[in-house]
Write an enzyme that holds these catalytic residues in place. Structure first.
Site, mmCIF file in Angstrom:
data_model
loop_
_atom_site.group_PDB
_atom_site.id
_atom_site.type_symbol
_atom_site.label_atom_id
_atom_site.label_comp_id
_atom_site.label_asym_id
_atom_site.label_seq_id
_atom_site.Cartn_x
_atom_site.Cartn_y
_atom_site.Cartn_z
ATOM 1 N N LYS A 23 39.755 47.048 33.306
ATOM 2 C CA LYS A 23 38.697 47.804 33.977
ATOM 3 C C LYS A 23 38.564 49.229 33.409
ATOM 4 O O LYS A 23 39.505 49.749 32.798
ATOM 5 C CB LYS A 23 38.971 47.801 35.488
ATOM 6 C CG LYS A 23 38.954 46.358 36.036
ATOM 7 C CD LYS A 23 39.047 46.277 37.543
ATOM 8 C CE LYS A 23 38.985 44.807 37.974
ATOM 9 N NZ LYS A 23 38.966 44.632 39.447
ATOM 10 N N PHE A 56 31.899 46.013 49.688
ATOM 11 C CA PHE A 56 32.238 46.891 48.570
ATOM 12 C C PHE A 56 31.497 46.535 47.271
ATOM 13 O O PHE A 56 31.798 47.081 46.207
ATOM 14 C CB PHE A 56 33.753 46.866 48.321
ATOM 15 C CG PHE A 56 34.317 45.475 48.078
ATOM 16 C CD1 PHE A 56 34.235 44.870 46.836
ATOM 17 C CD2 PHE A 56 34.922 44.777 49.110
ATOM 18 C CE1 PHE A 56 34.747 43.603 46.608
ATOM 19 C CE2 PHE A 56 35.448 43.502 48.905
ATOM 20 C CZ PHE A 56 35.357 42.920 47.648
ATOM 21 N N ARG A 103 47.107 35.060 37.341
ATOM 22 C CA ARG A 103 47.026 35.783 38.623
ATOM 23 C C ARG A 103 48.413 36.203 39.100
ATOM 24 O O ARG A 103 48.577 37.247 39.725
ATOM 25 C CB ARG A 103 46.258 34.955 39.661
ATOM 26 C CG ARG A 103 44.746 34.952 39.327
ATOM 27 C CD ARG A 103 43.906 34.245 40.339
ATOM 28 N NE ARG A 103 43.768 34.946 41.600
ATOM 29 C CZ ARG A 103 42.839 35.858 41.875
ATOM 30 N NH1 ARG A 103 41.975 36.249 40.938
ATOM 31 N NH2 ARG A 103 42.762 36.394 43.066
ATOM 32 N N ARG A 107 49.243 44.948 37.840
ATOM 33 C CA ARG A 107 48.636 45.850 38.827
ATOM 34 C C ARG A 107 49.672 46.786 39.455
ATOM 35 O O ARG A 107 49.351 47.924 39.794
ATOM 36 C CB ARG A 107 47.893 45.034 39.889
ATOM 37 C CG ARG A 107 46.548 44.518 39.361
ATOM 38 C CD ARG A 107 45.940 43.504 40.276
ATOM 39 N NE ARG A 107 44.529 43.236 39.952
ATOM 40 C CZ ARG A 107 43.843 42.216 40.481
ATOM 41 N NH1 ARG A 107 44.412 41.379 41.318
ATOM 42 N NH2 ARG A 107 42.578 42.037 40.156
ATOM 43 N N ASN A 141 41.968 48.441 40.215
ATOM 44 C CA ASN A 141 43.217 47.688 40.119
ATOM 45 C C ASN A 141 43.475 47.138 38.713
ATOM 46 O O ASN A 141 44.062 46.081 38.542
ATOM 47 C CB ASN A 141 43.270 46.599 41.192
ATOM 48 C CG ASN A 141 42.100 45.641 41.093
ATOM 49 O OD1 ASN A 141 41.273 45.767 40.193
ATOM 50 N ND2 ASN A 141 42.036 44.677 41.983
ATOM 51 N N HIS A 200 40.859 42.329 35.849
ATOM 52 C CA HIS A 200 40.239 41.183 36.520
ATOM 53 C C HIS A 200 40.947 39.926 36.046
ATOM 54 O O HIS A 200 41.396 39.865 34.904
ATOM 55 C CB HIS A 200 38.749 41.119 36.125
ATOM 56 C CG HIS A 200 38.112 39.817 36.505
ATOM 57 N ND1 HIS A 200 37.648 39.576 37.780
ATOM 58 C CD2 HIS A 200 37.899 38.675 35.791
ATOM 59 C CE1 HIS A 200 37.156 38.338 37.824
ATOM 60 N NE2 HIS A 200 37.296 37.778 36.626
HETATM 61 P P1 GDP Z 1 40.731 39.802 42.765
HETATM 62 O O1 GDP Z 1 40.394 38.360 42.602
HETATM 63 O O2 GDP Z 1 42.212 40.050 42.970
HETATM 64 O O3 GDP Z 1 40.182 40.684 41.658
HETATM 65 O O4 GDP Z 1 40.072 40.320 44.142
HETATM 66 P P2 GDP Z 1 38.675 39.997 44.878
HETATM 67 O O5 GDP Z 1 38.006 38.807 44.251
HETATM 68 O O6 GDP Z 1 38.964 39.962 46.341
HETATM 69 O O7 GDP Z 1 37.793 41.310 44.612
HETATM 70 C C1 GDP Z 1 37.174 41.542 43.364
HETATM 71 C C2 GDP Z 1 37.368 43.008 42.991
HETATM 72 O O8 GDP Z 1 36.669 43.814 43.943
HETATM 73 C C3 GDP Z 1 38.809 43.522 43.058
HETATM 74 O O9 GDP Z 1 39.556 43.234 41.893
HETATM 75 C C4 GDP Z 1 38.608 45.017 43.248
HETATM 76 O O10 GDP Z 1 38.311 45.693 42.040
HETATM 77 C C5 GDP Z 1 37.362 45.051 44.121
HETATM 78 N N1 GDP Z 1 37.712 45.169 45.549
HETATM 79 C C6 GDP Z 1 38.394 44.298 46.334
HETATM 80 N N2 GDP Z 1 38.527 44.759 47.595
HETATM 81 C C7 GDP Z 1 37.911 45.986 47.608
HETATM 82 C C8 GDP Z 1 37.691 46.967 48.618
HETATM 83 O O11 GDP Z 1 38.093 46.820 49.768
HETATM 84 N N3 GDP Z 1 36.994 48.096 48.228
HETATM 85 C C9 GDP Z 1 36.524 48.280 46.958
HETATM 86 N N4 GDP Z 1 35.850 49.405 46.664
HETATM 87 N N5 GDP Z 1 36.709 47.369 45.992
HETATM 88 C C10 GDP Z 1 37.394 46.237 46.299
#
Ligand code: GDP
Length: 139
Positions: free
Chosen positions: A11, A59, A87, A104, A114, A117
């Site tokens: 990222k 978000f 993952r 992470r 974080n 991706h």
């Molecule tokens: P991942 O699969 O672990 O990447 O997580 P998710 O699919 O739940 O979310 C996708 C991406 O959205 C995450 O990697 C974060 O960059 C972002 N994200 C997740 N939760 C939040 C949140 O509560 N706030 C914000 N601003 N970004 C979030």
């Protein structure tokens, strides 16, 4: 049967902070082979398209803004059981919950920023890889 490829991005904040080498080192040491890799700067619209599955989440706007604030590194990785193993290597979405030693836990700044991706299924790995790479760019 689990597939052997996944898709990832480093990222913008981690690229800006010069963590590309450190992150790729952990990934290669984790047994993944780089099939394709490029650096590019997504527009807000392109980030919106990539994260369309999250468009209903609160978000989504912040996520698209964050992913288009600077260049990313996009890449396809190969390893047996690639999606699940990757993952595991990157750790939980929220770095506060990520296991020690995961990408992470070392490089994320927050739940949003974080560091990396990682695709969440074989189907999404294929779709996300096709978003960035043609067949001619994969080795
Ligand atoms: P991942 O699969 O672990 O990447 O997580 P998710 O699919 O739940 O979310 C996708 C991406 O959205 C995450 O990697 C974060 O960059 C972002 N994200 C997740 N939760 C939040 C949140 O509560 N706030 C914000 N601003 N970004 C979030």
């Amino acid at each position: 049967m689990a597939g052997n490829r996944t898709f990832s991005m480093i990222k913008p904040h981690a690229v800006a902070d010069n963590h590309v080498g450190g992150i790729l080192k952990l990934i290669e040491e984790g047994g993944f082979r780089i099939v394709a890799l490029k650096k590019l700067h997504l527009t807000g619209a392109q980030a919106g398209k990539f994260y369309e599955v999250h468009s209903e989440r609160p978000f989504y706007g912040e996520l698209c803004e964050m992913m288009s604030e600077g260049p990313i590194i996009a890449f396809i990785l190969e390893k047996e059981n690639a999606v699940a193993d990757f993952r595991k290597l990157i750790g939980a979405t929220d770095p506060a919950e990520a296991e020690a030693g995961t990408v992470r836990s070392i490089y994320a700044k927050s739940k949003a920023e974080n560091a990396v991706h990682g695709s969440d299924s074989d189907e999404n790995a294929a779709l996300e890889s096709a978003f960035f790479f043609s067949a001619l760019e994969r080795f």
